[in-house]
Design a protein around this motif. Structure first.
Motif, PDB file in Angstrom:
ATOM      1  N   ARG A   1       6.838  -0.298   9.733  1.00 41.80           N
ATOM      2  CA  ARG A   1       6.190  -0.478  11.025  1.00 41.80           C
ATOM      3  C   ARG A   1       6.227  -1.931  11.490  1.00 41.80           C
ATOM      4  O   ARG A   1       6.225  -2.861  10.680  1.00 41.80           O
ATOM      5  CB  ARG A   1       4.722  -0.062  10.933  1.00 41.80           C
ATOM      6  CG  ARG A   1       4.468   1.421  10.825  1.00 41.80           C
ATOM      7  CD  ARG A   1       2.974   1.665  10.626  1.00 41.80           C
ATOM      8  NE  ARG A   1       2.579   3.004  11.037  1.00 41.80           N
ATOM      9  CZ  ARG A   1       2.594   4.063  10.234  1.00 41.80           C
ATOM     10  NH1 ARG A   1       2.959   3.930   8.964  1.00 41.80           N
ATOM     11  NH2 ARG A   1       2.225   5.256  10.689  1.00 41.80           N
ATOM     12  N   TYR A   2       6.215  -2.112  12.808  1.00 38.78           N
ATOM     13  CA  TYR A   2       5.907  -3.423  13.368  1.00 38.78           C
ATOM     14  C   TYR A   2       4.418  -3.696  13.143  1.00 38.78           C
ATOM     15  O   TYR A   2       3.609  -2.772  12.998  1.00 38.78           O
ATOM     16  CB  TYR A   2       6.195  -3.458  14.868  1.00 38.78           C
ATOM     17  CG  TYR A   2       7.665  -3.519  15.226  1.00 38.78           C
ATOM     18  CD1 TYR A   2       8.345  -4.728  15.241  1.00 38.78           C
ATOM     19  CD2 TYR A   2       8.362  -2.360  15.569  1.00 38.78           C
ATOM     20  CE1 TYR A   2       9.692  -4.800  15.578  1.00 38.78           C
ATOM     21  CE2 TYR A   2       9.711  -2.409  15.910  1.00 38.78           C
ATOM     22  CZ  TYR A   2      10.358  -3.633  15.911  1.00 38.78           C
ATOM     23  OH  TYR A   2      11.697  -3.690  16.241  1.00 38.78           O
TER      24      TYR A   2
ATOM     25  N   ARG B   1       0.623  -4.266  13.672  1.00 41.21           N
ATOM     26  CA  ARG B   1      -0.227  -3.503  14.585  1.00 41.21           C
ATOM     27  C   ARG B   1      -0.630  -4.288  15.832  1.00 41.21           C
ATOM     28  O   ARG B   1      -0.861  -3.705  16.884  1.00 41.21           O
ATOM     29  CB  ARG B   1      -1.495  -3.064  13.846  1.00 41.21           C
ATOM     30  CG  ARG B   1      -1.247  -2.100  12.712  1.00 41.21           C
ATOM     31  CD  ARG B   1      -1.049  -0.697  13.223  1.00 41.21           C
ATOM     32  NE  ARG B   1      -1.014   0.281  12.138  1.00 41.21           N
ATOM     33  CZ  ARG B   1      -0.924   1.579  12.323  1.00 41.21           C
ATOM     34  NH1 ARG B   1      -0.862   2.058  13.553  1.00 41.21           N
ATOM     35  NH2 ARG B   1      -0.886   2.410  11.302  1.00 41.21           N
TER      36      ARG B   1
ATOM     37  N   SER C   1       4.441  -2.206  18.635  1.00 42.92           N
ATOM     38  CA  SER C   1       3.814  -1.334  17.641  1.00 42.92           C
ATOM     39  C   SER C   1       2.837  -0.374  18.310  1.00 42.92           C
ATOM     40  O   SER C   1       2.810   0.822  17.995  1.00 42.92           O
ATOM     41  CB  SER C   1       3.085  -2.176  16.592  1.00 42.92           C
ATOM     42  OG  SER C   1       2.396  -1.348  15.674  1.00 42.92           O
TER      43      SER C   1
ATOM     44  N   GLU D   1       3.967  -3.077   7.046  1.00 46.72           N
ATOM     45  CA  GLU D   1       3.646  -3.547   8.392  1.00 46.72           C
ATOM     46  C   GLU D   1       4.231  -4.943   8.521  1.00 46.72           C
ATOM     47  O   GLU D   1       3.775  -5.886   7.870  1.00 46.72           O
ATOM     48  CB  GLU D   1       2.130  -3.559   8.598  1.00 46.72           C
ATOM     49  CG  GLU D   1       1.698  -3.802  10.030  1.00 46.72           C
ATOM     50  CD  GLU D   1       0.187  -3.679  10.187  1.00 46.72           C
ATOM     51  OE1 GLU D   1      -0.366  -4.409  11.034  1.00 46.72           O
ATOM     52  OE2 GLU D   1      -0.436  -2.883   9.452  1.00 46.72           O
TER      53      GLU D   1
END
Length: 316
Positions: A193-194, A196, A201, A220
């Motif tokens: 994930r990018y 948050r 994201s 992340e």
């Protein structure tokens, strides 16, 4: 001396035919009628003295001569488009100061060219160009620290701000090369994930939530380049966009990209300015950026990933 029958319109038609394999689609792209497209191709082939496409196949396919000529034609068109962009730079000499902020998606391609073109036009002005995250750009614009901001749209209503849409940038899936089918990659590898707090994201996570899709939260990553490096090393898969993919060119040998398997969605890259600074300058800068994006990012992306043809595009 250029031979008779070899025209810029003929090159544009040939490039469109080579990209689509269809007279109808080439006509739509070039704004010509289908008979005019066919005539332009015949004129070009007559001027060159050889067939560029196999006229007996549908969709059309290039001959060996056509493939060789296409590389030259694309190079000529790219140079002409770049020359148009440079000649179209407006005279900004009347400005005393200009401050522009951009997201870092363009650091490898658009930002350096934009900086030099604007600096050439700002002969007696104070000029500032910075890169920030989308959310930081909106904050700086609201605080009047920037005149113009080029960013992904947050989806929120922005009071006192005028938007000039530039590019539709669809979300795509990036997997390690050789990871197998998309289903296998999603099953066997973790979701990278990018971070948050990044706007991209939030957009991805919001779409996944609407599709009622959940993935284990293990990674992340705040750096786009680090994220693409991890995918290329086989550590997981990620959701990104064509602009992000093209920025990570050094990792392309280890990457494959696919249409997003959980429903099509995209972001809009726009130029934003405050309503109290809405003269002709933002419109002209937006037009120049669209031309630069088409030439330096979109056309190379479509050459590598042709299935993005109707998704990744300039918004006029």
């Amino acid at each position: 001396m250029v031979m008779k029958g070899l025209t810029l319109r003929g090159l544009e038609v040939f490039e469109a035919l080579a990209r689509t394999g269809s007279v109808a689609q080439a006509a739509e792209i070039t704004g010509l009628s289908q008979p005019s497209v066919s005539q332009q191709l015949r004129n070009l082939e007559k001027a060159l003295g050889t067939d560029l496409v196999d006229h007996g196949r549908r969709p059309m396919r290039l001959t060996q001569a056509g493939r060789s000529f296409l590389a030259r034609a694309e190079s000529v068109l790219a140079e002409l488009q770049m020359a148009q962009s440079e000649l179209s730079v407006m005279d900004l000499g009347h400005l005393t100061t200009l401050s522009i902020g951009l997201i870092d998606d363009f650091d490898n391609d658009l930002t350096p060219r934009l900086a030099t073109l604007l600096a050439d036009s700002l002969t007696r002005s104070k000029f500032k160009l910075i890169t920030l995250s989308s959310l930081d750009l909106f904050e700086a614009l609201e605080a009047q620290r920037l005149h113009l901001a080029i960013s992904a749209h947050s989806g929120e209503v922005l009071e006192g701000v005028i938007e000039y849409p530039l590019v539709q940038d669809p979300f795509i899936l990036a997997t390690p090369k050789g990871a197998g089918c998309v289903e296998a990659a999603l099953r066997d590898l973790p979701f990278l994930r990018y971070a948050r707090e990044q706007l991209i994201s939030r957009q991805i996570e919001g779409h996944l939530a609407r599709q009622q899709m959940e993935f284990e939260e293990r990674f992340e990553i705040g750096s786009h380049m680090a994220l693409m490096a991890m995918v290329a090393r086989g550590l997981g898969w990620a959701v990104t966009t064509p602009l992000g993919y093209m920025r990570a060119a050094r990792f392309h040998d280890g990457l494959e990209v696919h249409p997003a398997p959980f429903g099509a969605f995209s972001r809009t890259i726009s130029l934003f300015t405050r309503t109290d600074w809405s003269d002709q300058v933002p419109q002209e800068v937006a037009g120049m950026i669209r031309r630069l994006m088409q030439n330096q990012i979109i056309d190379p992306a479509l050459a590598q990933v042709p299935w993005l043809n109707d998704q990744l595009k300039v918004i006029d």
